[in-house]
Motif scaffolding. Structure first.
Motif, short mmCIF file in Angstrom:
data_model
loop_
_atom_site.label_atom_id
_atom_site.label_comp_id
_atom_site.label_asym_id
_atom_site.label_seq_id
_atom_site.Cartn_x
_atom_site.Cartn_y
_atom_site.Cartn_z
N VAL A 135 0.86 -1.18 0.00
CA VAL A 135 0.00 0.00 0.00
C VAL A 135 0.90 1.22 0.00
O VAL A 135 2.03 1.16 0.45
N GLN A 136 0.40 2.33 -0.52
CA GLN A 136 1.19 3.55 -0.51
C GLN A 136 0.98 4.23 0.83
O GLN A 136 -0.12 4.66 1.17
N ALA A 137 2.04 4.30 1.61
CA ALA A 137 1.91 4.72 3.00
C ALA A 137 1.82 6.23 3.14
O ALA A 137 2.49 6.99 2.45
N ARG A 138 0.94 6.66 4.09
CA ARG A 138 0.84 8.06 4.50
C ARG A 138 0.96 8.09 6.01
O ARG A 138 0.59 7.13 6.69
N LEU A 139 1.45 9.19 6.53
CA LEU A 139 1.56 9.34 7.98
C LEU A 139 0.26 9.91 8.53
O LEU A 139 -0.26 10.91 8.01
N TYR A 140 -0.24 9.30 9.59
CA TYR A 140 -1.48 9.77 10.21
C TYR A 140 -1.35 11.23 10.64
O TYR A 140 -2.29 12.02 10.48
N THR A 141 -0.21 11.59 11.15
CA THR A 141 -0.03 12.95 11.65
C THR A 141 -0.13 14.01 10.55
O THR A 141 -0.36 15.18 10.84
N ASN A 142 0.01 13.60 9.28
CA ASN A 142 -0.05 14.56 8.18
C ASN A 142 -1.43 14.65 7.54
O ASN A 142 -1.62 15.42 6.59
#
Length: 272
Positions: A135-142
């Motif tokens: 999966v293409q990862a994203r940071l929750y904080t962003n």
């Protein structure tokens, strides 16, 4: 019905897309040669459509095991190329492969759709069925605040184990894996999604109380919305049972009451 099979899908949302069966297809009846999708959509203008299964599978995603996603043609979007055409193999040939062979096609497909992304991999192990899809990862904080709230509500609904004692180990694991495998969101400190003062006590008052209880109280509206729109396959996977949308909050409270220590969720949550 002899060589013919029907998969029925239903949604309250205005979409023709849905999670379908597992790539493993452990309950697949070999005699069935032709499968059709019958899809009932209640969101927007209620309508029923049908299509060939092989032409309707447009994506594969992962949770605990990879699952197909199906989508019927929509007036709002262009028709997507079927998954099996993208992978260069027919559905009938793909379904007959061993899981390790299927994963080779799925990995190649994933590299194709995320050529420049940061991909998460768990390579197949010899003699093991453990695997995942990238999966293409994203940071929750962003993430935007609205998306954070929506994802917290979904995760809380699927994972009532978060109400366990603060001393319980791994109580946030399922929630963190859900965010990663279904949404490509990496959350470094999953505990903070419900125990941090910014989410449980945004007014910064001095009323005290159980932070988990206060955090969930603030998510009631979003959890109700999630209960009505989320795919039934997710509840079968995470809860081990199929629950009608209108009964999901009640069932969540039953599960939470069994797991919580020091407080009773049903006595303080979803009272109206």
């Amino acid at each position: 019905m002899g060589e013919y099979g029907v998969e029925v899908k239903f949604t309250l949302n205005d979409t023709w897309r849905s999670i379908a069966n597992s790539v493993l297809e452990t309950q697949r009846i070999d005699e069935v040669k032709h499968i059709y999708i019958v899809f009932g959509k209640m969101g927007g203008f209620p309508e029923v459509r049908w299509g060939e299964y092989e032409q309707s599978v447009i994506h594969v995603r992962t949770s605990h095991v990879p699952r197909f996603e199906i989508e019927l043609p929509s007036d709002k979007a262009a028709v997507k190329e079927p998954l099996f055409q993208q992978m260069g193999i027919s559905y009938d040939d793909f379904r007959k492969l061993e899981m390790q062979e299927k994963m080779k096609y799925i990995r190649a497909y994933a590299r194709k759709i995320h050529p420049g992304g940061r991909l998460w991999w768990v390579e197949e192990k010899e003699g093991s069925d453990e695997h995942t899809t990238p999966v293409q990862a994203r940071l929750y904080t962003n993430l935007p605040a609205e998306e954070k709230t929506r994802l917290r509500a979904e995760a809380a609904l699927l994972c009532p184990g978060i109400v366990k004692s603060v001393r319980s180990r791994n109580k946030y694991d399922d929630m963190a894996l859900y965010l990663l495998t279904y949404h490509g969101v990496l959350c470094h400190q999953a505990r903070d999604l419900f125990s941090a003062g910014s989410v449980a006590n945004p007014k910064n008052d001095d009323e005290g109380g159980i932070y988990m209880e206060r955090a969930l109280k603030l998510l009631e509206t979003e959890m109700r919305d999630a209960a009505l729109r989320m795919d039934n396959a997710l509840f079968v996977e995470y809860w081990g049972e199929s629950v009608p949308p209108e009964n999901r909050i009640r069932r969540w409270l039953e599960k939470a009451d069994e797991l919580a220590k020091g407080w009773t969720p049903s006595k303080s949550l979803f009272l109206d």
